[in-house]
Design a protein around this motif. Sequence first.
Motif, PDB file in Angstrom:
ATOM      1  N   TYR A 147       0.866  -1.192   0.000  1.00 48.30           N
ATOM      2  CA  TYR A 147       0.000   0.000   0.000  1.00 48.30           C
ATOM      3  C   TYR A 147       0.894   1.231   0.000  1.00 48.30           C
ATOM      4  O   TYR A 147       1.967   1.237   0.620  1.00 48.30           O
ATOM      5  CB  TYR A 147      -0.890   0.006   1.248  1.00 48.30           C
ATOM      6  CG  TYR A 147      -1.723   1.256   1.378  1.00 48.30           C
ATOM      7  CD1 TYR A 147      -2.890   1.402   0.645  1.00 48.30           C
ATOM      8  CD2 TYR A 147      -1.309   2.300   2.209  1.00 48.30           C
ATOM      9  CE1 TYR A 147      -3.638   2.565   0.741  1.00 48.30           C
ATOM     10  CE2 TYR A 147      -2.061   3.467   2.310  1.00 48.30           C
ATOM     11  CZ  TYR A 147      -3.233   3.593   1.571  1.00 48.30           C
ATOM     12  OH  TYR A 147      -3.974   4.741   1.652  1.00 48.30           O
ATOM     13  N   ASP A 148       0.449   2.280  -0.698  1.00 47.86           N
ATOM     14  CA  ASP A 148       1.222   3.531  -0.682  1.00 47.86           C
ATOM     15  C   ASP A 148       0.293   4.705  -0.974  1.00 47.86           C
ATOM     16  O   ASP A 148      -0.776   4.534  -1.569  1.00 47.86           O
ATOM     17  CB  ASP A 148       2.342   3.471  -1.733  1.00 47.86           C
ATOM     18  CG  ASP A 148       3.419   4.520  -1.475  1.00 47.86           C
ATOM     19  OD1 ASP A 148       3.459   5.102  -0.368  1.00 47.86           O
ATOM     20  OD2 ASP A 148       4.230   4.760  -2.392  1.00 47.86           O
ATOM     21  N   VAL A 149       0.721   5.893  -0.539  1.00 51.06           N
ATOM     22  CA  VAL A 149      -0.029   7.121  -0.849  1.00 51.06           C
ATOM     23  C   VAL A 149       0.980   8.258  -1.034  1.00 51.06           C
ATOM     24  O   VAL A 149       1.999   8.296  -0.339  1.00 51.06           O
ATOM     25  CB  VAL A 149      -1.074   7.424   0.264  1.00 51.06           C
ATOM     26  CG1 VAL A 149      -0.425   7.532   1.630  1.00 51.06           C
ATOM     27  CG2 VAL A 149      -1.892   8.665  -0.030  1.00 51.06           C
ATOM     28  N   HIS A 150       0.745   9.098  -2.043  1.00 52.47           N
ATOM     29  CA  HIS A 150       1.596  10.268  -2.276  1.00 52.47           C
ATOM     30  C   HIS A 150       0.723  11.502  -2.487  1.00 52.47           C
ATOM     31  O   HIS A 150      -0.378  11.413  -3.044  1.00 52.47           O
ATOM     32  CB  HIS A 150       2.482  10.067  -3.514  1.00 52.47           C
ATOM     33  CG  HIS A 150       3.709   9.253  -3.243  1.00 52.47           C
ATOM     34  ND1 HIS A 150       4.954   9.793  -3.085  1.00 52.47           N
ATOM     35  CD2 HIS A 150       3.859   7.914  -3.089  1.00 52.47           C
ATOM     36  CE1 HIS A 150       5.837   8.831  -2.860  1.00 52.47           C
ATOM     37  NE2 HIS A 150       5.193   7.667  -2.858  1.00 52.47           N
ATOM     38  N   ARG A 151       1.277  12.633  -2.059  1.00 49.58           N
ATOM     39  CA  ARG A 151       0.566  13.909  -2.192  1.00 49.58           C
ATOM     40  C   ARG A 151       0.601  14.397  -3.652  1.00 49.58           C
ATOM     41  O   ARG A 151       1.631  14.237  -4.330  1.00 49.58           O
ATOM     42  CB  ARG A 151       1.239  14.940  -1.269  1.00 49.58           C
ATOM     43  CG  ARG A 151       0.548  16.266  -1.200  1.00 49.58           C
ATOM     44  CD  ARG A 151       1.296  17.206  -0.241  1.00 49.58           C
ATOM     45  NE  ARG A 151       1.241  16.730   1.139  1.00 49.58           N
ATOM     46  CZ  ARG A 151       0.210  16.958   1.968  1.00 49.58           C
ATOM     47  NH1 ARG A 151      -0.846  17.640   1.558  1.00 49.58           N
ATOM     48  NH2 ARG A 151       0.245  16.515   3.207  1.00 49.58           N
ATOM     49  N   THR A 195       3.377   1.814  -8.752  1.00 52.72           N
ATOM     50  CA  THR A 195       4.542   0.922  -8.830  1.00 52.72           C
ATOM     51  C   THR A 195       5.112   0.665  -7.428  1.00 52.72           C
ATOM     52  O   THR A 195       5.574  -0.436  -7.139  1.00 52.72           O
ATOM     53  CB  THR A 195       5.604   1.528  -9.776  1.00 52.72           C
ATOM     54  OG1 THR A 195       4.998   1.698 -11.058  1.00 52.72           O
ATOM     55  CG2 THR A 195       6.824   0.620  -9.914  1.00 52.72           C
ATOM     56  N   HIS A 196       5.042   1.687  -6.567  1.00 53.56           N
ATOM     57  CA  HIS A 196       5.517   1.488  -5.188  1.00 53.56           C
ATOM     58  C   HIS A 196       4.685   0.413  -4.474  1.00 53.56           C
ATOM     59  O   HIS A 196       5.234  -0.453  -3.779  1.00 53.56           O
ATOM     60  CB  HIS A 196       5.450   2.802  -4.397  1.00 53.56           C
ATOM     61  CG  HIS A 196       6.432   3.824  -4.875  1.00 53.56           C
ATOM     62  ND1 HIS A 196       6.618   5.047  -4.270  1.00 53.56           N
ATOM     63  CD2 HIS A 196       7.304   3.811  -5.938  1.00 53.56           C
ATOM     64  CE1 HIS A 196       7.542   5.735  -4.906  1.00 53.56           C
ATOM     65  NE2 HIS A 196       7.973   5.005  -5.930  1.00 53.56           N
ATOM     66  N   ALA A 197       3.373   0.469  -4.645  1.00 56.92           N
ATOM     67  CA  ALA A 197       2.507  -0.540  -4.002  1.00 56.92           C
ATOM     68  C   ALA A 197       2.809  -1.934  -4.554  1.00 56.92           C
ATOM     69  O   ALA A 197       2.865  -2.915  -3.807  1.00 56.92           O
ATOM     70  CB  ALA A 197       1.042  -0.185  -4.217  1.00 56.92           C
TER      71      ALA A 197
HETATM   72 MG    MG Z   1       5.978   5.655  -2.182  1.00 56.58          MG
END
Ligand code: MG
Length: 381
Positions: free
Chosen positions: A228-232, A262-264
């Motif tokens: 899981y990931d989140v970016h502003r 891609t990070h997730a």
């Molecule tokens: Mg990330």
Amino acid sequence: MKYTTDRPTVGAVIVCAGRGERTGLPYNKVLHMLGHKTVLEHVLDTFTDHGVSHITAVVSPADRERIAEIVSAYNGVSVVDGGATRAQSVVNGLKACRCDIVVIHDGARPFVTKELIMRAVSSAIEHGSGIAAVPTVDTVKRMGTDKVVHSLPRAELFNMQTPQAFDYAQILEAYERVGTDGVTDDAEAYERAGYSPRLVDGSYDNIKITTATDLLRLSQNNKIGVGYDVHRLVEGRPLILGGVRIEHEKGLLGHSDADVLTHAVMDALLSAAGLPDIGVLFPDTDDRFDGISSLKLLKEVLNKLRERELEIVNVSAVAIAQKPKLSPVIKDIRASLAAALETDNARVNVSATTTEGLGIVGNGDAIAATASCILSERTEK
Ligand code: MG
């Protein structure tokens, strides 16, 4: 025994004409995926690696097209139609195969090893036959209509497996002479024709996939992962998801290209592999990762999986964004991730959702992503 050359030619007949009703699969069990390839490909890889000169796969008409497609990737493998019973299928295979020594093998025994094939072949060269067999573990009783009539002495009992290797001319002649009625393995035809089948050490790992339980046991080499990931979202940055540049007035903020999807995916793969997450592997304090394409980092993750002999069964990812609308680019994102993972599109899926305007994603301040995957450990010996 006389052969046409000093080194006898070795051919193989792989029996794939079964329907696999006991597995409950709607398709032939030799086509079942075992890790990253079909049961049949496991068998073919082991046989071609052993240097068998020609392989004949005996198939039912319903599977001919699919199996022909699989064998086209191998040299010296051809396909012939099977018969109404296993024994009739073997006879069809034998007639299509010319060699000094023939190895008959069940297409649904994917754990056969080179060593086992060699034991069977060596015995056939020396004695005319080499039949893989293991001592019977369970006590075996003969039943009358509703009660036991006889207990068989277990110490004298062996379970027959394949590979079963024979002098080609002898096994073909044996089948022609005794026919196929009631014959459940090739050693039986050989025996009925008056020969004495010679046993070699089989293996308890050399199972024939027969039931749904067998399939369940095999799937235990799979490992699930989640990320899981989140970016502003900020102005003045490009928006990149799954390696695809997407037109939008804002982009994601981060140390790398901030490709949240891609990070997730990377974190899902690493978690399945039991490895540290991307925050540990690619720290944002390291200048090497400044502005780097996340697909490059994904390659590094892929290499780590390969070092551990882990193969991707499938990856499933969800992008969670209020804006922009992702449906027009979702196919491109899927293809981009599949290419980066060096796998088929069929093994990667990407979907998109919004949060109905709720929270930091809903108000357009961020994009989040989650991914899960299944990895399989290689099963080859
Ligand atoms: Mg990330």
